[in-house]
Each structure stands twice: as C-alpha cells, then as structure tokens.
Design an enzyme around this catalytic site. Structure first.
Site, PDB file in Angstrom:
ATOM      1  N   GLU A   8       0.838  -1.195   0.000  1.00 53.69           N
ATOM      2  CA  GLU A   8       0.000   0.000   0.000  1.00 53.69           C
ATOM      3  C   GLU A   8       0.883   1.259   0.000  1.00 53.69           C
ATOM      4  O   GLU A   8       1.857   1.307   0.752  1.00 53.69           O
ATOM      5  CB  GLU A   8      -0.894   0.009   1.243  1.00 53.69           C
ATOM      6  CG  GLU A   8      -1.933   1.114   1.214  1.00 53.69           C
ATOM      7  CD  GLU A   8      -2.812   1.131   2.462  1.00 53.69           C
ATOM      8  OE1 GLU A   8      -4.000   1.439   2.333  1.00 53.69           O
ATOM      9  OE2 GLU A   8      -2.302   0.830   3.573  1.00 53.69           O
ATOM     10  N   ALA A 148       1.790  -0.437  11.035  1.00 50.70           N
ATOM     11  CA  ALA A 148       1.006  -1.673  10.934  1.00 50.70           C
ATOM     12  C   ALA A 148       0.268  -1.654   9.606  1.00 50.70           C
ATOM     13  O   ALA A 148      -0.001  -0.596   9.045  1.00 50.70           O
ATOM     14  CB  ALA A 148       0.019  -1.786  12.097  1.00 50.70           C
ATOM     15  N   MET A 149      -0.048  -2.860   9.107  1.00 46.88           N
ATOM     16  CA  MET A 149      -0.742  -2.959   7.816  1.00 46.88           C
ATOM     17  C   MET A 149      -1.700  -4.129   7.833  1.00 46.88           C
ATOM     18  O   MET A 149      -1.368  -5.225   8.291  1.00 46.88           O
ATOM     19  CB  MET A 149       0.291  -3.121   6.677  1.00 46.88           C
ATOM     20  CG  MET A 149      -0.332  -3.282   5.305  1.00 46.88           C
ATOM     21  SD  MET A 149      -1.310  -1.826   4.807  1.00 46.88           S
ATOM     22  CE  MET A 149      -2.350  -2.535   3.524  1.00 46.88           C
ATOM     23  N   GLU A 150      -2.903  -3.907   7.261  1.00 45.77           N
ATOM     24  CA  GLU A 150      -4.003  -4.860   7.379  1.00 45.77           C
ATOM     25  C   GLU A 150      -4.069  -5.904   6.275  1.00 45.77           C
ATOM     26  O   GLU A 150      -5.147  -6.411   5.969  1.00 45.77           O
ATOM     27  CB  GLU A 150      -5.335  -4.086   7.411  1.00 45.77           C
ATOM     28  CG  GLU A 150      -5.778  -3.471   6.083  1.00 45.77           C
ATOM     29  CD  GLU A 150      -5.314  -2.047   5.844  1.00 45.77           C
ATOM     30  OE1 GLU A 150      -5.856  -1.385   4.946  1.00 45.77           O
ATOM     31  OE2 GLU A 150      -4.395  -1.592   6.556  1.00 45.77           O
ATOM     32  N   ASN A 151      -2.937  -6.263   5.650  1.00 43.60           N
ATOM     33  CA  ASN A 151      -2.981  -7.275   4.585  1.00 43.60           C
ATOM     34  C   ASN A 151      -3.915  -8.419   4.996  1.00 43.60           C
ATOM     35  O   ASN A 151      -3.800  -8.948   6.095  1.00 43.60           O
ATOM     36  CB  ASN A 151      -1.589  -7.865   4.345  1.00 43.60           C
ATOM     37  CG  ASN A 151      -0.525  -6.797   4.222  1.00 43.60           C
ATOM     38  OD1 ASN A 151      -0.608  -5.931   3.383  1.00 43.60           O
ATOM     39  ND2 ASN A 151       0.461  -6.854   5.111  1.00 43.60           N
ATOM     40  N   GLU A 184      -6.290  -3.155  12.973  1.00 41.25           N
ATOM     41  CA  GLU A 184      -5.957  -4.007  11.816  1.00 41.25           C
ATOM     42  C   GLU A 184      -6.940  -5.174  11.668  1.00 41.25           C
ATOM     43  O   GLU A 184      -7.306  -5.543  10.553  1.00 41.25           O
ATOM     44  CB  GLU A 184      -4.517  -4.522  11.937  1.00 41.25           C
ATOM     45  CG  GLU A 184      -3.462  -3.421  12.067  1.00 41.25           C
ATOM     46  CD  GLU A 184      -3.562  -2.338  11.001  1.00 41.25           C
ATOM     47  OE1 GLU A 184      -4.004  -2.633   9.877  1.00 41.25           O
ATOM     48  OE2 GLU A 184      -3.196  -1.185  11.298  1.00 41.25           O
ATOM     49  N   HIS A 187     -10.108  -4.276   9.774  1.00 40.91           N
ATOM     50  CA  HIS A 187     -10.089  -4.266   8.306  1.00 40.91           C
ATOM     51  C   HIS A 187     -10.380  -5.657   7.737  1.00 40.91           C
ATOM     52  O   HIS A 187     -10.693  -5.789   6.560  1.00 40.91           O
ATOM     53  CB  HIS A 187      -8.700  -3.857   7.792  1.00 40.91           C
ATOM     54  CG  HIS A 187      -8.396  -2.402   7.928  1.00 40.91           C
ATOM     55  ND1 HIS A 187      -9.092  -1.423   7.269  1.00 40.91           N
ATOM     56  CD2 HIS A 187      -7.442  -1.754   8.640  1.00 40.91           C
ATOM     57  CE1 HIS A 187      -8.574  -0.242   7.561  1.00 40.91           C
ATOM     58  NE2 HIS A 187      -7.570  -0.414   8.397  1.00 40.91           N
ATOM     59  N   GLU A 218      -9.440   4.244   6.558  1.00 45.05           N
ATOM     60  CA  GLU A 218      -8.553   4.520   7.690  1.00 45.05           C
ATOM     61  C   GLU A 218      -9.214   5.371   8.771  1.00 45.05           C
ATOM     62  O   GLU A 218      -8.988   5.164   9.960  1.00 45.05           O
ATOM     63  CB  GLU A 218      -7.261   5.174   7.202  1.00 45.05           C
ATOM     64  CG  GLU A 218      -6.410   4.288   6.298  1.00 45.05           C
ATOM     65  CD  GLU A 218      -5.984   2.972   6.946  1.00 45.05           C
ATOM     66  OE1 GLU A 218      -6.201   2.779   8.160  1.00 45.05           O
ATOM     67  OE2 GLU A 218      -5.449   2.116   6.216  1.00 45.05           O
TER      68      GLU A 218
END
Length: 769
Positions: A8, A148-151, A184, A187, A218
């Site tokens: 992203e 942090a990332m919501e993959n 996270e 999502h 977000e």
C-alpha cells in the site's frame, strides 16, 4: 535477514505486473521459492511445500499458497523469515503471532495472542460477523516505518505495536497494542450483519474507489478500533483516550495554512509520492472524529443499520463517500425519531469536502450562535475563510442535557439559549466533544462557567472540562480572546482531580521549550505560587501512590501518560517534596543498580536526581548511559538527564564530551548543545561553548550543527550577539536565511514578552484568590 512486503498504496506494481488500482480486484495465486531454513507466509494458508534444485545443485523450498479471495493488489503480502510463533485457535480460525525467536521465548507476544482471538469473537457475537479466511498471521517486524498494515490474513506490525513485556505492570503499552491490533483486525472481517466491522467495508471487503477517499477505510478504522480495544481492556477508559489521542491532536493541527480537506478531488493527486502524504492525521484522526460526530447525531443504532445496508450492497466491490451518504439517507428516511435539517450528503460534504473546521461563538444574552472558520487572526493572510458548516450542537443547561440543535447558516438565534440574570443559569456547548469544532463563549458565559467550575466542577463532564481549557487557550493563541479569559478558568484547579485536564493546563502555561525563558522572567515566582497552591492536592495524591502503592496505577492510563509532565512541572517549580523524591529514588538506584525507577516518572527523577546532586550523581548517570545493555529508551532519558546538572563545570564537561567522536555521533553533539542551552543556567555556557569552538564544530559536523536553531532558544539580550556571530561565521547566502529567521524570532520574542507581562499582571491581581 528477512523480507516483508508493504504494497500500500502503489508498490504491488514493483513486485509483479498488475493494474495497481484499488478498484481493480482479482484472486491471486502465490508461490514463493526460498531458502529451506526460512518459512514463507502469505495471505492464504500454504497448500503445498516441495523442494527443487537449481543449476548449481542447491536445494530450495517451494511454498505454494491457496488461491486468495477477490481483493485489491495493495492487500497482497508475503513475509520470508526465520521467526518462531505462538498460536491458538478461535472458533476454527488459526491465529499465529510471529516474532524474533528470543521475543517469542520471553513471552513478549503472549498478550497480543491473548487479545486477538477475543476481539474476533467479540465482533462475531455482537455483530454476527464471519471471518472468511481459515487463518490469521500477525508478524512483528523489527523495523517497519508504516507501523502496521491490514494485509488480508497476514497483518504486519512494528514490533513495539505488538510486544508487551510481562515484567511491565502498567497498561499504557497494553492500550497501544489493543488499539493497534483492533484497528488491523477491523479491516479483516466479512460481515453478514453489520457492526463494528463497517471498516471492513472501507478496506479489505469494500474498498474505496480510489485513494482520494482513503479516509473511508482509515478514518473509520481509527474510530471503531476503540470499541474492540475497550472490550479487551475495559479498565482503560478508552472512550476518554479517544478524545485525548484522536480528536484533540487534530483540532490543533487542522487549522494550519495549506491543510487539505478530508476528501480530496482526484485531479489534485499527482503521482504516487503524493499518495503517501495522504496517510496522515487528517485521514486517520479527522476521519475518525467526523465519524464520531456522525454516529452521535444519527445515534449508533441508525448508524449501524445504515452501514449494514451498505455492506450488503458493496460486498467484494468498491464505493465512494457518496455511496455511504446514500445508504445513511435511506435509513434516516425510513424512521421518525431522528430529524435532520437537510440531506445527509449536504451535512457530511460540509465536513469532508472543506478544509478546516468552525469555531462557534455564543452570545448568551441573545441566544445567538454564529460560526466562522477557525484560523489565526494574528496573521495577515490573503486566504479567504468563508466556509460554512452544518453543525450539530449538543448542549447542556445547568448540568442537564438538552435536545440536539443545528446551526445550518453563518448565524442563528436560539430562543431556548437565552439565559436568566442568575449566575447559576449556565450553558455548555459541544458536550463531551461530540462535534468537531471549537466554542468561543462570550464573557458572560465564561464568567458563569468559571463559577460552576469553582463551586461544582463535576457538574461539567471531565471531557468537557478538558475541552474548555483546550478551547480557551487555542482561542487566546489565535487572537479570538485575551489570555486573562483563559486564566480565569484555571482558578478552580485545586479541585481538579483529572490528570488529563491538568496536563492540558500545564502544556499551555509551561511549554517545555519555554521553561528556561520562563524561569528567567518575573512571571516565574508568580506562576510558582499560583500553580503550586492548586497543584498540591493532585501532586500529593500521586506522590503518595509512587511511594507506597504504585501498583494502584496499573490501570490508570492517563497517569501513565501524563504523570511525567505533572512531576516535571512540580520539580521545575522547586516543590521541595518533588526534589526530595527525585533525590531519594535516584539514590536508591545508585545504591541498588537492579532497582528500577518507576517508568512513569523516570525522566523527571533522573533529571532532578542529577540536578540536586554533584559530580557523583552525574558520573553515575554517565556510567549507566554507557552500559551496553541499556535500552534505547533508557539511553535517551540519561542523555537528557546529563544536561540537567546545576554545576557549570559539569555542563561544560558534557559539552566537551560532545566533541569526542568516539563518544558521540555528530547529530548527538548538536542535541547535547540544544539540551544544555534549554536549561536556565546552561544557556550562556552553551552559547560560549559554540562561539569558542565554532571553527572545529563547523569543520567537523557541518549541517548537523544547530547554528540555525540557536535563535529559537535565544533570549532578547542575545539577539545582537547572535547577529554578529552569524555575520562573522556564515557565508553570505546562509546569512540571508538566518537573518530572516532571526528577525522572525525577534518578533516572536517580543510577542512572547508581551504575553508574559499580561500573565504576570493577571497573576499579581489573582494570586491570593
């Protein structure tokens, strides 16, 4: 060595050929060839692990993953690492948390594991949400700028956002982990019946059409994350934390020149690098604040019902903010309880498509409320501030909540807000900060609110007391009211037991960058007498707990965040008990190196432990700073504490150490100079040190030197010396820039002195009240 992806917003195109746009969704088949001693992770579970030999005869592992759900490219992810993991199964969903082997062994990710499953279950039970994947991996990355990332199915986190040391009894760190993890997870889910996971609409399941509406995922995630976190940490008052961490910071930032609107038109976004700038507080904090306001005036029941409808329509697809407004409008039209003054789209577009926010001015005598865009009246700007918002006004009269009102034009009279002659008849707007705006009360209103605070502060909710203080000081700073009006609201503070309210007062009256200036000004003894008289009750309450029962603060989140400022100010005001406590705890640490000074006030204790001591205390701090097993946080605290010495020769020695390449890097040298310069006795010492050593400093450290920053900490008497110094040492092109900065600093300094004189005069008049 490890590899972790971050796609992203537009990095998937650098990994595999794709049309890398959020509106283009597909299923993905991923296969990774990697070293056999590593494990490969991706969005889906591995369905096959086999071996292959390359042309040199080396053996490689091939990990093949199941076909993914239909999703946007930015959600694809992989990690190749030699981490360990802990695991549990929650209703058929395998949850694994991966981290460095040592961290897993020491139990640092156990807390995150213990809350992740319950957050999923909470969402399912409350909202009937099913999660579409058979597994969820959370990976703690030692270095991850994004945070942090919501993959989907493979969430990645900066270590600090996922690790909790079992030895840390305080829950402040738990709150960070609970909120980040909840954000996270939020999502991830797929909703059958809507609820908290509206944000899954605005992320993995339903994605914004394009990045200009990034706030839809977000901002909403930043709002709803607190519900999941509050479920697993009910003692933490996360509702109050939301106001403190989400709404107030953005109110302080959303009035600067050039700040954009929440929803940006597509044609204003030029290139991928600009996209990165959208991941800011406007998107996250303002998006969450606007959502909070929307939920308040709709009621949470209608808000959830509207999002439920939205979810069914756009599942595995894309949407924009108009789609959301349409579904909210359908729900509003189908009921009679909530009446809006105009369409949902008109109301919400006024908040998302315009920059800034309004300040409401109340005239208590006429019941008139007017609005204008909040901006700095001191600045002679050519910008026009003619935005108008459709504003929901929650209010209370004499402590009783009143029906919601709407301000849908620049000015409007509300007969129900006209008050009686009695000083006990008072009105408060924006109760519990339910709307995204500031309030400018007229003098009559402020007088009556000050009266309420002095006689019965609890009649005004804690969040509203905090907001009152925040508003009046912001209005002072921006030229709407005089500082005396703000100071009148501080008279009651001896009865204020909320440390978050005290923190707001101290941030405004004792900003850290001005401590040395204040201490060398006649305002200091007046401020000392005025503040200490009011601070003593709350100071003694917390000092007693520090000495006798620190475990009682385990669930007091605000104490954990703000105690440092309270104690630091008490010591700065030379409160003897604070200075004694610092010496006492610092001496205990010197005698028993295994003793840990309470982390909540460690910076203050180390600073004043050194300040109240001699070279013995300073040398101990220096030795502890140089210990190889010191954490970065401990090193930073001690690095600062070394500049707190009150003996000139110790400060001079510290500055000399800064010249030693083997002891400090060049950027640390400039930090030492600035730390010493920021103290009341260190100012002249640092100034003389810089001027004496300028040729060496300039040659060795160049751009890392704070030559251009010196003006920020320079009092009026030094300006001419500083100008002469610049003229003698800087090149002509550098002189122009620094002269401009110096002129600006002179102007700021003159304004500051004028303000301090006003404060000093008011304190002289009111010090014995």
């Amino acid at each position: 060595v490890m590899i972790a992806s971050q796609m992203e917003p537009t990095y998937a195109r650098t990994v595999y050929p794709c049309f890398d746009e959020p509106a283009m969704k597909a299923t993905f088949n991923i296969r990774i060839i990697h070293d056999p001693s590593y494990v490969a992770l991706s969005n889906m579970p591995a369905v096959d692990v086999s071996e292959m030999k390359d042309e040199n005869g080396s053996v490689w592992t091939i990990t093949t993953f199941n076909t993914s759900l239909r999703m946007s490219t930015y959600l694809t992810a992989f990690v190749i690492c030699d981490f360990d993991y802990v695991t549990r199964t929650e209703r058929g969903n395998e949850i694994r948390i991966w981290a460095r082997k040592e961290a897993v062994k020491n139990g640092y990710v156990d807390y995150a594991l213990n809350i992740t499953g319950p957050i999923f279950s909470f969402l399912e039970d409350l909202l009937n949400i099913s999660y579409p994947l058979p597994k969820t991996d959370l990976v703690a990355l030692p270095n991850f700028e994004t945070g942090a990332m919501e993959n989907w199915g493979l969430m990645t986190f900066q270590e600090s956002a996922l690790m909790y040391l079992p030895s840390d009894k305080f829950t402040g760190r738990k709150a960070v982990i609970a909120v980040t993890t909840s954000h996270e997870i939020a999502h991830q889910a797929r909703g059958k019946q809507f609820g908290i996971l509206s944000l899954s609409w605005f992320g993995n399941l339903v994605t914004m059409n394009w990045w200009n509406d990034l706030w839809l995922k977000e901002g909403l995630a930043s709002y709803f994350e607190y519900l999941g976190a509050a479920f697993v940490e009910p003692k933490l008052s996360l509702g109050k934390v939301f106001h403190d961490h989400i709404i107030q910071p953005i109110l302080r930032e959303d009035n600067e020149v050039g700040v954009r609107s929440l929803s940006t038109s597509e044609d204003k976004i030029e290139g991928s690098s600009f996209l990165m700038s959208l991941f800011d507080r406007i998107t996250y904090n303002k998006g969450a604040s606007i959502t909070w306001m929307l939920s308040n005036f709709l009621t949470e029941k209608l808000f959830i019902r509207a999002l439920n409808s939205y979810l069914k329509t756009f599942s595995f697809s894309n949407a924009n903010q108009d789609d959301l407004w349409t579904h909210i409008q359908l729900v509003v039209d189908a009921q009679d309880e909530v009446q809006l003054p105009t369409s949902v789209k008109k109301i919400m577009d006024s908040w998302t498509c315009q920059n800034g926010f309004p300040v409401l001015t109340l005239n208590l005598s006429t019941g008139t409320i007017s609005q204008e865009q909040f901006h700095n009246l001191h600045e002679n700007s050519t910008d026009t501030y003619n935005n108008t918002w459709i504003v929901p006004i929650s209010w209370m009269r004499n402590g009783s909540s009143q029906p919601l009102l709407w301000l849908d034009k620049s000015s409007k009279m509300f007969p129900e807000m006209q008050v009686l002659e009695s000083e006990y008849d008072w009105i408060l707007l924006n109760v519990n900060l339910s709307g995204y705006y500031r309030v400018n009360y007229d003098q009559l209103s402020l007088k009556r609110l000050a009266h309420v605070l002095e006689h019965d502060p609890k009649a005004i909710p804690a969040v509203s007391r905090l907001q009152l203080i925040d508003d009046v000081f912001a209005l002072t700073q921006f030229g709407y009211i005089q500082i005396e009006s703000a100071l009148e609201l501080t008279k009651y503070l001896a009865r204020e037991d909320e440390i978050s309210v005290w923190n707001m007062v101290l941030l405004n009256l004792v900003p850290e960058i001005l401590e040395s200036t204040l201490k060398n000004h006649e305002v200091y003894p007046l401020l000392k007498k005025y503040l200490l008289k009011r601070m003593l009750p709350i100071y003694h309450y917390y000092a007693g707990l520090i000495r006798q029962n620190i475990d009682a603060l385990e669930n007091d989140y605000f104490a954990q965040v703000y105690l440092e400022k309270l104690f630091g100010t008490a010591c700065w005001l030379d409160l003897q008990d604070c200075l004694d406590l610092s010496s006492e705890l610092y001496a205990k640490w010197m005698n028993i190196p295994e003793y840990n000074i309470p982390s909540l006030i460690r910076r203050t204790i180390c600073c004043y432990g050194v300040a109240m001591g001699s070279d013995k205390e300073w040398n101990f701090a220096w030795d502890m700073y140089n210990q190889t097993n010191s954490t970065k946080e401990d090193k930073d605290i001690l690095f600062f504490a070394l500049s707190c010495a009150r003996e000139s020769w110790l400060l001079y020695r510290y500055l000399q150490y800064g010249l030693n390449d083997t002891l400090f890097s060049s950027n640390r040298t400039s930090d030492i100079i600035l730390h010493v310069m920021a103290t009341d006795i260190g100012h002249r010492i640092a100034w003389e040190f810089v001027t004496e050593n300028w040729p060496l400093l300039s040659e060795r450290y160049g751009e890392h030197l704070p030559s251009i920053k010196l003006h920020k900490l320079t009092s009026h008497t030094y300006f001419f010396q500083l100008q002469a110094f610049y003229n003698a040492t800087l090149e002509e092109n550098e002189r122009e820039d620094t002269t401009a900065l110096l002129e600006s600093a002179k102007s700021e300094n003159a304004e500051r002195r004028k303000l301090l004189m006003q404060i000093a005069y008011w304190l002289q008049e009111n010090i014995d009240d």
